[in-house]
Design a protein around this motif. Structure first.
Motif, PDB file in Angstrom:
ATOM      1  N   ASN A 395       0.809  -1.239   0.000  1.00 44.85           N
ATOM      2  CA  ASN A 395       0.000   0.000   0.000  1.00 44.85           C
ATOM      3  C   ASN A 395       0.835   1.279   0.000  1.00 44.85           C
ATOM      4  OD1 ASN A 395      -2.358  -1.513   0.043  1.00 44.85           O
ATOM      5  ND2 ASN A 395      -2.450  -1.540   2.293  1.00 44.85           N
ATOM      6  N   VAL A 396       2.126   1.139   0.004  1.00 45.49           N
ATOM      7  CA  VAL A 396       2.975   2.331  -0.042  1.00 45.49           C
ATOM      8  C   VAL A 396       2.686   3.103  -1.350  1.00 45.49           C
ATOM      9  CG1 VAL A 396       5.345   3.162  -0.246  1.00 45.49           C
ATOM     10  CG2 VAL A 396       4.774   1.420   1.462  1.00 45.49           C
ATOM     11  N   ASP A 397       2.408   4.390  -1.186  1.00 45.33           N
ATOM     12  CA  ASP A 397       2.057   5.238  -2.345  1.00 45.33           C
ATOM     13  C   ASP A 397       2.935   6.490  -2.304  1.00 45.33           C
ATOM     14  OD1 ASP A 397       0.995   6.847  -4.283  1.00 45.33           O
ATOM     15  OD2 ASP A 397      -1.086   6.649  -3.612  1.00 45.33           O
ATOM     16  N   PRO A 398       3.874   6.601  -3.170  1.00 46.57           N
ATOM     17  CA  PRO A 398       4.747   7.784  -3.153  1.00 46.57           C
ATOM     18  C   PRO A 398       3.978   9.098  -3.274  1.00 46.57           C
ATOM     19  CG  PRO A 398       5.634   6.091  -4.581  1.00 46.57           C
ATOM     20  CD  PRO A 398       4.268   5.635  -4.202  1.00 46.57           C
ATOM     21  N   GLY A 399       2.918   9.072  -4.089  1.00 44.03           N
ATOM     22  CA  GLY A 399       2.133  10.291  -4.243  1.00 44.03           C
ATOM     23  C   GLY A 399       1.429  10.670  -2.951  1.00 44.03           C
ATOM     24  N   LYS A 400       0.846   9.687  -2.291  1.00 53.41           N
ATOM     25  CA  LYS A 400       0.178   9.938  -1.013  1.00 53.41           C
ATOM     26  C   LYS A 400       1.162  10.437   0.015  1.00 53.41           C
ATOM     27  CE  LYS A 400      -3.305   9.787   1.863  1.00 53.41           C
ATOM     28  NZ  LYS A 400      -4.444  10.721   1.753  1.00 53.41           N
ATOM     29  N   ASP A 401       2.321   9.786   0.061  1.00 56.23           N
ATOM     30  CA  ASP A 401       3.341  10.210   1.024  1.00 56.23           C
ATOM     31  C   ASP A 401       3.751  11.662   0.745  1.00 56.23           C
ATOM     32  OD1 ASP A 401       3.168   7.723   2.107  1.00 56.23           O
ATOM     33  OD2 ASP A 401       5.180   7.063   1.526  1.00 56.23           O
ATOM     34  N   ARG A 402       3.825  12.014  -0.533  1.00 56.91           N
ATOM     35  CA  ARG A 402       4.218  13.383  -0.897  1.00 56.91           C
ATOM     36  C   ARG A 402       3.150  14.381  -0.448  1.00 56.91           C
ATOM     37  NH1 ARG A 402       4.998  12.393  -5.717  1.00 56.91           N
ATOM     38  NH2 ARG A 402       3.043  13.150  -6.644  1.00 56.91           N
ATOM     39  N   GLU A 403       1.875  13.941  -0.639  1.00 58.32           N
ATOM     40  CA  GLU A 403       0.774  14.812  -0.236  1.00 58.32           C
ATOM     41  C   GLU A 403       0.793  15.072   1.265  1.00 58.32           C
ATOM     42  OE1 GLU A 403      -4.113  14.651   0.106  1.00 58.32           O
ATOM     43  OE2 GLU A 403      -3.035  13.215  -1.173  1.00 58.32           O
ATOM     44  N   LEU A 404       0.936  13.989   2.015  1.00 55.74           N
ATOM     45  CA  LEU A 404       0.929  14.130   3.468  1.00 55.74           C
ATOM     46  C   LEU A 404       2.099  14.981   3.939  1.00 55.74           C
ATOM     47  CD1 LEU A 404      -0.046  10.480   4.506  1.00 55.74           C
ATOM     48  CD2 LEU A 404      -1.497  12.535   4.539  1.00 55.74           C
ATOM     49  N   TRP A 405       3.215  14.763   3.335  1.00 54.35           N
ATOM     50  CA  TRP A 405       4.403  15.507   3.772  1.00 54.35           C
ATOM     51  C   TRP A 405       4.289  16.970   3.431  1.00 54.35           C
ATOM     52  CZ3 TRP A 405       8.279  18.323   1.457  1.00 54.35           C
ATOM     53  CH2 TRP A 405       9.370  18.633   2.281  1.00 54.35           C
ATOM     54  N   VAL A 406       3.772  17.209   2.239  1.00 55.78           N
ATOM     55  CA  VAL A 406       3.648  18.609   1.795  1.00 55.78           C
ATOM     56  C   VAL A 406       2.673  19.363   2.681  1.00 55.78           C
ATOM     57  CG1 VAL A 406       2.811  20.123  -0.062  1.00 55.78           C
ATOM     58  CG2 VAL A 406       4.334  18.213  -0.591  1.00 55.78           C
ATOM     59  N   LYS A 407       1.520  18.687   2.960  1.00 59.60           N
ATOM     60  CA  LYS A 407       0.541  19.345   3.810  1.00 59.60           C
ATOM     61  C   LYS A 407       1.106  19.695   5.174  1.00 59.60           C
ATOM     62  CE  LYS A 407      -3.680  17.394   1.814  1.00 59.60           C
ATOM     63  NZ  LYS A 407      -4.842  16.510   2.070  1.00 59.60           N
TER      64      LYS A 407
END
Length: 421
Positions: A395-407
């Motif tokens: 379930n690792v999603d680089p895009g999701k991780d980027r979103e969470l980090w950016v927020k």
């Protein structure tokens, strides 16, 4: 296979063909199985059956087993009745001298004997090809009771080990192998314990603890799985101790060797008794040979010199020879009884040792299978703990991780523009 016994003398009995013996005569069987006859009054002895109508010449009992005991082996023989020889007449012989060059009747040759048995270390066996074929006590089972009757020489050939001693050594070796298996499992337990300790320690490591997002969740779960895996291996090591190592150590404790010594002493005592009986047989054989030789000498004296004293000496020699023959028969009978007792105890005890060996193997098999069962369970537990980690990694999603980090870490979404003049 049961060792063949030395021919034992049958008790005195009348002939079974219905013909009566003359008064005072009785029939006996020699140690070689030959029938002879004794006059209880005159102590005269003959191979030929006495007749009611005429007197029979005296027959001297020949000792057939003349080969000496050597190198632990003694040949027992079986022979047909010797050819008729001229013996001492029941009445006083005439004054006529024998022709020149005649041979003394006591020295005439009997038929050549044929060995059918051999005694090795005081135990009597049939020679190969002699007598009826022996059947195995437990055919097709390779049972202990069928294959350990003779002694086994060491590789150098200097000493020999009794067959029963070989069976005892097998039991002691089995006990040692069982102990070494327990030691092996103990080493395996130590590895598991050390492994569990290291896994638990590693699960607390701060390395990569700041990883974020879905990847950070997967990493955290992976570290947690190490701690859970450590617990599984610790439980595995504990079960190995209680369900495998301990049973192997405690199966047949210290009393087992004491029980084996009892078996050993019992069979050894019977072998000693057998050796003593065999020595008695050999002594009786020699005594019979000496008496027969004495009778032969006195018979020769009677042939060349007539006197009442010589005849009386012959009668005494006959009585002593008959007594020596009876003593030999008794010794042979005692030997056979002792050998039969040893045989019975060997069968019983060897089968008991066989049963003990089967129990030992089945016991070890049971607990080693328990080891493999525990090992499979450990693998399944480990697999179950890895599955959540595997799911999170999928379930690792680089895009999701980027979103969470950016927020969480954004500093502003207003972009620079060109400067106006």
């Amino acid at each position: 296979m049961k060792p063949a016994a030395v021919s034992s003398a049958a008790p005195p009995r009348e002939e079974t063909d219905g013909r009566p013996l003359p008064p005072g005569w009785r029939s006996y069987t020699s140690p070689e199985g030959l029938r002879y006859y004794v006059n209880s009054s005159s102590k005269e002895t003959t191979w030929r059956r006495p007749s009611l109508s005429a007197e029979s010449p005296q027959r001297l009992l020949a000792r057939h087993n003349s080969s000496p005991y050597a190198n632990g082996c003694h040949g027992s023989t079986k022979t047909s009745q010797p050819k008729e020889t001229a013996g001492v007449a029941l009445r006083k012989p005439s004054m006529d001298k024998q022709p020149a060059g005649s041979v003394s009747p006591a020295k005439r040759q009997i038929r050549e004997v044929k060995e059918t048995k051999i005694t090795i270390n005081c135990v009597t066996f049939p020679l190969p090809g002699e007598g009826p074929e022996q059947q195995l006590l437990k055919p097709n089972e390779w049972s202990y009771c069928d294959y350990f009757w003779t002694d086994k020489k060491d590789p150098q050939g200097t000493t020999s080990v009794a067959g029963f001693e070989v069976l005892l050594q097998k039991q002691l070796k089995g006990k040692q192998m069982q102990k070494e298996m327990a030691e092996f499992i103990h080493e395996r337990i130590k590895i598991e314990e050390e492994y569990a300790k290291n896994l638990s320690k590693l699960s607390l490591s701060p390395l990569a603890a700041q990883e974020e997002g879905t990847l950070g969740e997967a990493w955290t779960q992976l570290k947690k799985s190490l701690h859970d895996e450590a617990e599984v291996h610790l439980k595995f090591s504990n079960k190995l101790h209680t369900e495998v190592e301990k049973p192997l150590l405690t199966f047949r404790g210290d009393n087992f060797k004491k029980d084996l010594k009892k078996y050993d002493h019992h069979i050894t005592d019977l072998r000693k008794q057998l050796a003593s009986r065999y020595a008695g047989v050999e002594k009786a054989r020699k005594a019979l040979a000496d008496r027969q030789k004495d009778l032969e000498v006195k018979t020769q004296q009677l042939e060349i010199k007539l006197s009442n004293k010589t005849e009386e000496d012959i009668k005494k020699a006959r009585r002593k020879s008959t007594q020596a023959g009876d003593d030999l028969m008794r010794c042979v009978d005692l030997y056979n009884q002792t050998q039969s007792k040893w045989f019975e105890e060997m069968v019983t005890t060897s089968m008991e040792l066989e049963k003990l060996e089967v129990e030992r193997i089945e016991w070890i098999q049971q607990h080693l299978r328990q080891y493999t069962t525990l090992r499979h369970e450990t693998d399944m537990f480990n697999q179950s703990m890895v599955e959540p980690v595997d799911q999170l990694l999928q379930n690792v999603d680089p895009g999701k991780d980027r979103e969470l980090w950016v927020k969480e870490n954004k500093t502003g979404d207003v972009r620079p523009v060109d400067m106006d003049i």
